[in-house]
Design an enzyme around this catalytic site. Structure first.
Site, PDB file in Angstrom:
ATOM      1  N   GLU A  28     -46.896   4.895   4.282  1.00 20.85           N
ATOM      2  CA  GLU A  28     -46.902   6.005   3.328  1.00 20.85           C
ATOM      3  C   GLU A  28     -46.104   5.702   2.055  1.00 20.85           C
ATOM      4  O   GLU A  28     -44.907   5.954   1.976  1.00 20.85           O
ATOM      5  CB  GLU A  28     -46.345   7.286   3.972  1.00 20.85           C
ATOM      6  CG  GLU A  28     -46.378   8.477   3.015  1.00 20.85           C
ATOM      7  CD  GLU A  28     -45.881   9.788   3.634  1.00 20.85           C
ATOM      8  OE1 GLU A  28     -45.485   9.789   4.805  1.00 20.85           O
ATOM      9  OE2 GLU A  28     -45.892  10.793   2.921  1.00 20.85           O
ATOM     10  N   LYS A  54     -51.277   6.339   4.050  1.00 22.04           N
ATOM     11  CA  LYS A  54     -51.030   7.754   3.700  1.00 22.04           C
ATOM     12  C   LYS A  54     -50.472   7.823   2.278  1.00 22.04           C
ATOM     13  O   LYS A  54     -49.263   7.727   2.068  1.00 22.04           O
ATOM     14  CB  LYS A  54     -50.054   8.377   4.694  1.00 22.04           C
ATOM     15  CG  LYS A  54     -49.636   9.800   4.345  1.00 22.04           C
ATOM     16  CD  LYS A  54     -49.002  10.526   5.503  1.00 22.04           C
ATOM     17  CE  LYS A  54     -48.479  11.877   5.058  1.00 22.04           C
ATOM     18  NZ  LYS A  54     -48.103  12.748   6.164  1.00 22.04           N
TER      19      LYS A  54
HETATM   20  P1  13P Z   1     -46.899  17.073   2.516  1.00 20.38           P
HETATM   21  O1  13P Z   1     -48.356  17.165   2.854  1.00 20.38           O
HETATM   22  O2  13P Z   1     -46.195  18.403   2.543  1.00 20.38           O
HETATM   23  O3  13P Z   1     -46.639  16.261   1.277  1.00 20.38           O
HETATM   24  O4  13P Z   1     -46.207  16.306   3.710  1.00 20.38           O
HETATM   25  C1  13P Z   1     -46.776  15.168   4.186  1.00 20.38           C
HETATM   26  C2  13P Z   1     -45.734  14.243   4.647  1.00 20.38           C
HETATM   27  O5  13P Z   1     -45.717  13.879   5.791  1.00 20.38           O
HETATM   28  C3  13P Z   1     -44.739  13.771   3.675  1.00 20.38           C
HETATM   29  O6  13P Z   1     -44.073  12.671   4.209  1.00 20.38           O
END
Ligand code: 13P
Length: 342
Positions: A177, A219
């Site tokens: 991510e 992500k």
């Molecule tokens: P959000 O969809 O609220 O951005 O959260 C996703 C997430 O896991 C952030 O690390």
């Protein structure tokens, strides 16, 4: 675990019509969310709230996996079923956030490096024993004058790849991510450039550190104009800019891209995902791993009151269903109104 099993799990997480619920808010973040509805962040309130989400009937039709936090993976339902077990029984794959947060990057003014590599091998083993089958690590980057710096881009890419390699060794699918934050006044073009730069570095490091991309998920943020920009891009423009950027930078070996919502409204997050899927097919599944965009209406309906649990579950179910529809480009804004009808 064989590489093939990792690939199977990654594909299950992006099965047709389904996506991931991010319920891995750290204690600090959940406290902020609870504060917004005037609920005290006690362990029992956090447990009760997560139980409400995880026991929502029928949601497994749209939710393939849930990302848990260290505290949450050790908690149980009122009738003492551990959360990871409850999720597995319902056909939902339990996952775990394993980073220790974005900390100030040394010798920079405002950039961050995500920590948590020390002892990670042992922690992954423990989490796997507790039932986790995938993991998540989030790096953050800001857009600004000279930002993100190459220093920030490469140190975070290196850490993300070290995390991903350790996950695959431990038999967990790494969700990688890199989040380019959308705070600021930047344009869609600046967001695209920064996101592309970050992705390029991440895939270089993943490759160099021997990570098998078929057993990973990405992500990322969507490519959006800054939240404070004078002119905000339309849904269609966001969808097209995001796709263009990802076609350039994300290898087709990656089975799925599960977007974060990153502060978008829940309706925008659904509409953007829908618009991208409507332009498909694509080399990867395009899905969601939303925190706020799946939970916001449920939190608001709940307000910490037992008599509101059902309404909160309905709100969460509805949001999950609409995002499930966006997975195949079948969402329409009129579907928002059904929420009031149920
Ligand atoms: P959000 O969809 O609220 O951005 O959260 C996703 C997430 O896991 C952030 O690390």
């Amino acid at each position: 675990m064989a590489a093939q099993d990792l690939e199977t799990t990654a594909k299950e997480l992006v099965a047709e019509g389904k996506g991931i619920l991010a319920a891995d808010e750290s204690s600090g973040t959940i406290e902020k969310r609870f504060k917004s509805i005037d609920v005290e962040s006690t362990e029992e309130n956090r447990r009760g709230y997560r139980e409400l989400l995880f026991t929502t009937a029928g949601v497994e039709e749209f939710v393939s996996g849930v990302i848990l936090y260290d505290e949450t993976i050790r908690q149980s339902t009122t009738d003492r079923t551990p959360f990871p077990q409850l999720l597995e029984q319902r056909g939902i794959i339990p996952g775990i956030k394993v980073d220790k947060g974005a900390k100030p990057l040394a010798l920079t003014e405002s950039e961050t490096i995500t920590e948590g590599l020390d002892g990670l091998r042992e922690r992954l083993e423990e989490y796997r024993g507790l039932g986790a089958r995938f993991a998540k690590w989030r790096a953050t980057y800001s857009i600004g004058a000279g930002l993100p710096s190459e220093y920030c881009v490469w140190t975070n890419a290196h850490a993300l790849a070290r995390y991903a390699a350790l996950c695959q060794e431990a038999g967990l699918v790494p969700i990688v991510e890199p989040e380019v934050l959308m705070d600021g006044e930047h344009s869609l073009e600046q967001a695209s450039k920064a996101t592309g730069r970050v992705l390029q570095a991440v895939y270089t490091e993943l490759h160099d550190q021997r990570v098998d991309l078929r057993g990973t998920l990405l992500k990322p943020n969507m490519v959006l104009s800054g939240y404070e920009a004078s002119e905000r891009a339309s849904i269609q423009e966001v969808a097209e800019a995001t796709l263009e950027c990802f076609y350039r930078h994300v290898p087709a070996a990656v089975p799925g891209i599960v977007f974060l919502s990153g502060g978008q409204s829940d309706e925008d997050a659904t509409a953007h995902l829908n618009a991208m899927n409507a332009l498909g097919p694509h080399p990867w599944e395009l899905s969601f791993s939303y925190g706020r965009a799946l939970q916001a209406p449920a939190l608001k309906a709940w307000r910490g009151k037992p008599e509101n649990v059902e309404a909160a579950q309905r709100a969460y179910y509805h949001r999950a269903k609409l995002n499930g529809a966006a997975r195949t480009g079948m969402y329409a804004p009129e579907m928002e109104r059904e929420a009031a009808a149920v």
